[in-house]
Write a protein that holds these residues in place. Structure first.
Motif, PDB file in Angstrom:
ATOM      1  N   VAL A 164       0.837  -1.206   0.000  1.00 21.49           N
ATOM      2  CA  VAL A 164       0.000   0.000   0.000  1.00 21.49           C
ATOM      3  C   VAL A 164       0.868   1.251   0.000  1.00 21.49           C
ATOM      4  N   GLU A 168       1.092   4.009  -3.038  1.00 22.55           N
ATOM      5  CA  GLU A 168       0.857   5.425  -2.795  1.00 22.55           C
ATOM      6  C   GLU A 168       2.045   6.258  -3.266  1.00 22.55           C
ATOM      7  N   THR A 188      -7.290   6.186  -7.354  1.00 25.42           N
ATOM      8  CA  THR A 188      -8.614   5.568  -7.344  1.00 25.42           C
ATOM      9  C   THR A 188      -8.545   4.149  -6.806  1.00 25.42           C
ATOM     10  N   LEU A 190      -6.266   3.028  -4.727  1.00 26.89           N
ATOM     11  CA  LEU A 190      -5.978   3.142  -3.289  1.00 26.89           C
ATOM     12  C   LEU A 190      -7.231   3.514  -2.498  1.00 26.89           C
ATOM     13  N   ALA A 191      -8.031   4.386  -3.058  1.00 30.82           N
ATOM     14  CA  ALA A 191      -9.236   4.823  -2.354  1.00 30.82           C
ATOM     15  C   ALA A 191     -10.252   3.702  -2.206  1.00 30.82           C
ATOM     16  N   ASN A 192     -10.183   2.725  -3.101  1.00 32.80           N
ATOM     17  CA  ASN A 192     -11.166   1.631  -3.072  1.00 32.80           C
ATOM     18  C   ASN A 192     -10.536   0.282  -2.710  1.00 32.80           C
ATOM     19  N   ASN A 196      -6.752  -2.138   2.276  1.00 26.82           N
ATOM     20  CA  ASN A 196      -6.002  -0.963   2.716  1.00 26.82           C
ATOM     21  C   ASN A 196      -6.057  -0.878   4.243  1.00 26.82           C
ATOM     22  N   GLU A 199      -6.630   4.178   7.094  1.00 31.20           N
ATOM     23  CA  GLU A 199      -7.662   5.120   6.689  1.00 31.20           C
ATOM     24  C   GLU A 199      -7.032   6.416   6.211  1.00 31.20           C
ATOM     25  N   ARG A 202      -6.313   6.122   2.557  1.00 33.21           N
ATOM     26  CA  ARG A 202      -7.553   6.244   1.794  1.00 33.21           C
ATOM     27  C   ARG A 202      -7.979   7.720   1.690  1.00 33.21           C
ATOM     28  N   GLN A 203      -7.880   8.442   2.782  1.00 36.97           N
ATOM     29  CA  GLN A 203      -8.272   9.850   2.783  1.00 36.97           C
ATOM     30  C   GLN A 203      -7.352  10.684   1.889  1.00 36.97           C
ATOM     31  N   ALA A 205      -5.727   9.593  -0.692  1.00 38.30           N
ATOM     32  CA  ALA A 205      -6.035   9.232  -2.077  1.00 38.30           C
ATOM     33  C   ALA A 205      -7.285   9.969  -2.566  1.00 38.30           C
ATOM     34  N   GLN A 206      -8.308  10.020  -1.727  1.00 36.49           N
ATOM     35  CA  GLN A 206      -9.538  10.718  -2.101  1.00 36.49           C
ATOM     36  C   GLN A 206      -9.293  12.209  -2.286  1.00 36.49           C
TER      37      GLN A 206
END
Length: 248
Positions: A164, A168, A188, A190-192, A196, A199, A202-203, A205-206
């Protein structure tokens, strides 16, 4: 007469077995001695490795205490001494500390050399891949995208313990290189990503996707790169070098 012939045959057979046994006896004795020597040598080597690992563990802990108490200027020579000899796992850990110190001092090339040496030295994929990841991160601002990609791609595989983090970093490397389309695709994923573990990843990535879509991603890579925290080096218990590879 039949009984006489049977007795003679049995006697001949008995004499033949005795002769074979006498011929084989020296070989059996030599084999027994070889087994005893082999077992003794194995246990002797195991005891030697245990002693070396215990000494390296104590030296490593002492070096950490020196760094915490007196700073990196005093801690670096202590880590350097460990890196020159002893158990490979502790040597790799010492090299990673040395690389971190040099990176903080702005000596990127020297830091990367220490990280790369630690990666080659370590037989533990967790420790080795972490050293490779640190090396790639150190080069993010100076190396070409091709070089960064070559370092990060193997670490982004499904079996990599830091996949991960590597994915990134690879996304931000693409963003730095001007490949916004490729970076957005990676973010995208990474966000899904279902597995993962973070968090925060994920944040980020978004947020990166939103900034790319809004056209405000020009300075995103440098800003967010500083927020990506590499995991610390795993703790290494004493005598771990003597454990079987599967147990480690």
């Amino acid at each position: 007469m039949v009984d006489v012939f049977d007795e003679v045959e049995e006697q001949l057979r008995s004499d033949r077995y005795k002769t074979l046994a006498l011929k084989a006896l020296p070989w059996l004795g030599a084999l027994t001695v070889a087994v005893v020597i082999g077992v003794g040598g194995y246990w002797g080597w195991t005891a030697y490795q245990a002693k070396q690992s215990a000494a390296a563990s104590e030296a490593y802990q002492a070096a950490l205490e020196t760094m915490g108490r007196e700073g990196t200027a005093k801690g670096f020579p202590a880590m350097q001494a460990i890196a020159k000899g002893g158990a490979p796992g502790y040597r790799a850990l010492a090299l990673m500390h040395m690389g971190g110190i040099r990176l903080d001092e702005g000596k990127t090339a020297e830091a990367v050399a220490y990280f790369d040496e630690a990666a080659k030295l370590s037989h533990d994929p967790v420790l080795g891949d972490l050293a490779r990841l640190k090396s790639a991160f150190a080069l993010m601002d100076t190396a070409s995208f091709k070089d960064i990609e070559a370092r990060l791609t193997p670490l982004a595989g499904e079996k990599s313990p830091y996949r991960v983090k590597a994915k990134e970093a690879l996304a931000f490397a693409k963003l730095q290189a001007g490949d916004t389309k490729g970076a957005r695709e990676d973010f995208t994923v990474l966000a899904n990503l279902l597995d993962n573990p973070s968090e925060e990843v994920r944040q980020r990535a978004q947020a990166a996707i939103q900034l790319i879509d809004s056209g405000s991603a020009a300075n995103l890579a440098a800003t967010v790169k500083a927020a990506i925290a590499l995991p610390p080096a795993p703790a290494m218990p004493a005598l771990s070098q003597t454990a079987p590879a599967g147990a480690q």
